[in-house]
Structure formats: C-alpha cells, structure tokens
Design a protein around this motif. Sequence first.
Motif, PDB file in Angstrom:
ATOM      1  N   VAL A  95      36.859  42.084  46.993  1.00 20.60           N
ATOM      2  CA  VAL A  95      37.677  43.292  47.178  1.00 20.60           C
ATOM      3  C   VAL A  95      37.151  44.504  46.415  1.00 20.60           C
ATOM      4  O   VAL A  95      37.721  45.593  46.524  1.00 20.60           O
ATOM      5  N   THR A  96      36.060  44.338  45.650  1.00 13.95           N
ATOM      6  CA  THR A  96      35.451  45.488  44.969  1.00 13.95           C
ATOM      7  C   THR A  96      34.019  45.743  45.408  1.00 13.95           C
ATOM      8  O   THR A  96      33.506  46.849  45.188  1.00 13.95           O
ATOM      9  N   GLY A  97      33.356  44.740  45.973  1.00 14.38           N
ATOM     10  CA  GLY A  97      31.948  44.879  46.319  1.00 14.38           C
ATOM     11  C   GLY A  97      31.025  44.827  45.121  1.00 14.38           C
ATOM     12  O   GLY A  97      29.829  45.099  45.237  1.00 14.38           O
ATOM     13  N   LEU A  98      31.555  44.457  43.974  1.00 20.47           N
ATOM     14  CA  LEU A  98      30.775  44.381  42.749  1.00 20.47           C
ATOM     15  C   LEU A  98      30.523  42.931  42.363  1.00 20.47           C
ATOM     16  O   LEU A  98      31.399  42.083  42.492  1.00 20.47           O
ATOM     17  N   ARG A  99      29.335  42.667  41.864  1.00 16.96           N
ATOM     18  CA  ARG A  99      29.071  41.338  41.328  1.00 16.96           C
ATOM     19  C   ARG A  99      29.869  41.155  40.027  1.00 16.96           C
ATOM     20  O   ARG A  99      30.221  42.138  39.359  1.00 16.96           O
ATOM     21  N   PRO A 100      30.162  39.907  39.660  1.00 13.36           N
ATOM     22  CA  PRO A 100      30.979  39.678  38.458  1.00 13.36           C
ATOM     23  C   PRO A 100      30.445  40.367  37.206  1.00 13.36           C
ATOM     24  O   PRO A 100      31.231  40.869  36.393  1.00 13.36           O
ATOM     25  N   ASP A 101      29.150  40.421  37.045  1.00 16.70           N
ATOM     26  CA  ASP A 101      28.566  41.081  35.886  1.00 16.70           C
ATOM     27  C   ASP A 101      28.927  42.563  35.844  1.00 16.70           C
ATOM     28  O   ASP A 101      28.896  43.187  34.783  1.00 16.70           O
ATOM     29  N   HIS A 102      29.272  43.118  37.001  1.00 17.19           N
ATOM     30  CA  HIS A 102      29.582  44.544  37.095  1.00 17.19           C
ATOM     31  C   HIS A 102      31.079  44.832  37.108  1.00 17.19           C
ATOM     32  O   HIS A 102      31.504  45.883  36.635  1.00 17.19           O
TER      33      HIS A 102
END
Length: 426
Positions: A95-102
């Motif tokens: 739902v954010t399009g971000l990888r977990p590190d980000h």
Amino acid sequence: MKILFRPLLCSLMALAAGCATTHDHPAAVAPAPQAAIKQAPAPVLLISIDGYRADYLSRGLSPTLQTLANTGVHAASGMQPSFPSLTFPNHYTIVTGLRPDHHGIVNNTMTDPVLGKFSLGNRDAVSNGRWWDQGTPLWETVQTQGMKSATMFWPGSEADIHGKHPNYWKPYDGNVTADQRVDQVLAWLDLPADQRPTFITLYFDEVDHAGHSFGPDSPQVNDAIRHTDEALSRLVDGLKQRGQLDRINLIVVADHGMAHTPTRNTVLVDRLIPLKHVDVVSMGVLAGFNPKPGFDFAKIEATLEKPQKHMTCWDKTRVPARLAYGSNPRVPQLLCLADVGWRISSSDYVAKKKSTTQGEHGYDNEAPEMQALFIAHGPAFRQGAQVPSFPNVDVYPLMTHLLDVPAAANDGDYNAVKGMLKPEAQ
C-alpha cells in the motif's frame, strides 16, 4: 520511470485476538472539492490472502480464484515479495510501494532508538502512527484527493499515520469470520455515493494460520484454501447482485508464501555465541542482534559471519544489495537468515516451547516457496492474460494509476505492470 525513496532518519493491527469491536471508526476528513467527486474512477478492492503461496492455486481448491484468473490477469509463477518475506513489512509495501527498508516496518518484531519495541501483539505500538510514518499509505492519498477509503483489516490501518486513519476501518479481531469480513465490504459498497469508499481493502488470514501450525502441504491448509475461496465466492455473488462485478477493479494478492519447517530443523544460535552478550531483537527465520555495552560485538560478528550450517549472517552493511535491506536504523546491526525450511532459536526457548510451527516464511524473497499470489480482474484489466513474475512494490503505482491519484515517492515501476491493463486503461 522508477521513483527511488530516500529513507528519513526518523522514526493491522496486531495479529492477536482480543479486540472485539465491530463498529466503524470514521476518520475526520475535510469535504472534498466538487470536481474531485464528479468523475470518480472505478473503485479498487485490494484483497490479501495472507500466506497464499502462488502454487496453491494449482491444487484445484480455489474455483472462485481460478475463474477470476481465467477471466482476468494472473501471475502464474507468482509475485515476488519484498525482503524480509514477512506479514507486516509486505502488507505495508503493497500500500506504499516502498520496500521495508524504506517504509520502516522492517520486521514483525523490531526496535526503534526513540519508540522502543514493536511486535504484532503490542497494540500500543501497532496503533502508533510514528512507527508507520516513513511511508504514505494509499488510503491517505485517496482521501487527500477527495475520495473515501475503507480497510477491513490491513496492517497499518489501525494507526493514526500522519494523524489520519482511513474513513472506515476496523481494529483487528481474529474472531470475525471470513464471511463477516466480506459482508462488511459489501455494506460499505451499499453506502450512498457521497459516502461510498473508492479504495477498499479486505484481509483473510486462515491460510497463513494453517500453514504455520500444520505446514503448507497439510490437509488443514487445503481446508483453509477452500474456506477462503468460499468467502470470495460470497463476495463475487454479492458484487454480481449489485451489478458491480464488472465495475470494480479487484486485485487479489498474498504477502508471501510458506515453507515446511520440520521441528528438528532448528539452528540453536546460543551454541555459537553467548546470547547474554548481545541484545536479541528477533528470532525465527530472520534473527537480529544489536550490540550490548561491555561486550565485544565485533567478535560476535566475526563468529557468526563465518560459514554456518543452515543459516547465513551479515553485518547490516554487508547484506546483499539485491535484498535492498540494511540502511534503516531499525534494522539490527547483525542479521542471520535461515535457509529455507529452517528456523533460528535458542536452547532455552525450545525447551520451554510445547510445540513448534510446521511452516514459516521470512526467507530469501527469491525462494520459490515465498512467491505470492497475484490475480487482477475488472474493467481496466485484460481478460485471460498471464503475466511474468514482478516485485510487489509495483502494485502500488498500478493502483494509483487506476485511482487516478498522484503517487507518493515509491520504489515501484508502473511501466513494468501497465501491460496487464487494457490499452484504453493504460
């Protein structure tokens, strides 16, 4: 063009029963401009079947899903989760399009220098928006564009991220049946047009629970697959009755797959290092350790980073680049990843534990056992199309395109997935 996120140095809900309310929790939102309501896009219903491994579909136990795949778009070899292939990190990635590190939800269990400890059972943490505010969830963007959103259980939706909740949301309650979850989604779709959500999420967890308890090849997992498909059939029938099945874009995903982990397949890390010399952040498939004052952490790292049986360890600065993991302050300094089919634990924990899980996830996100379901169906999607595997960060720009809202900074690539849409919808 891919948009790269630069993580800020800042800081569902707990998957545990005990929150039994079934009331809506509307969030205050400023009235939308008339122009934003005037040409509302087709609604997007994002459905997660937690732990539904990509190849489960071939078991022939999911006729509803199979029909949606046959008449829509299907990634036959699965969608690749982000690393680590765990529940909270991957749901927030979608739902954010971000990888977990980000986006900062780097594990189901983690620590933050300011916020303290986070775990699935810590309701204060999972409902604290400061844990989640390194990302912007799609429901927030949808609401800023004058539309409404609803979440029938989704990690992050219980938190006041940037001071906001979805317009309609439910605190997680494992006692709410799959049918009841479906009925709530249909009830939201029955609201008057000016109250009806345009972006909705729906979450099922029975397949994941059965996979952990009994292993992915068990009869119990097959039963859970059947039960979940029956709930999806209820949803499809409800949409048909309302004349909405061909007017709503359905995206069905899983967060990860599942691997068989026999009880004997346990690495006892305390036989390699003295655990009292480190701060243990997490155990399991991905174990994490931070330095403890007064002890030689460099010596601990040197020991564990040597070749080990059934696991691989790295200092966070030496994690392989393809995993895109290690820059966030919440990632522990030393990481140990179990081989597929293994877990990392301690002698004391094993002695106290009455039983062990027979299925696990969190492994290398390239592992075949970790590949996740992806099916899409609706007016924007091609019919009867199979697409190659793609990373789950790409689901976010796909949804922002369908909803015609501006994408927040993300790691996804719309160009990688636009081919699953009809030409007129691209």
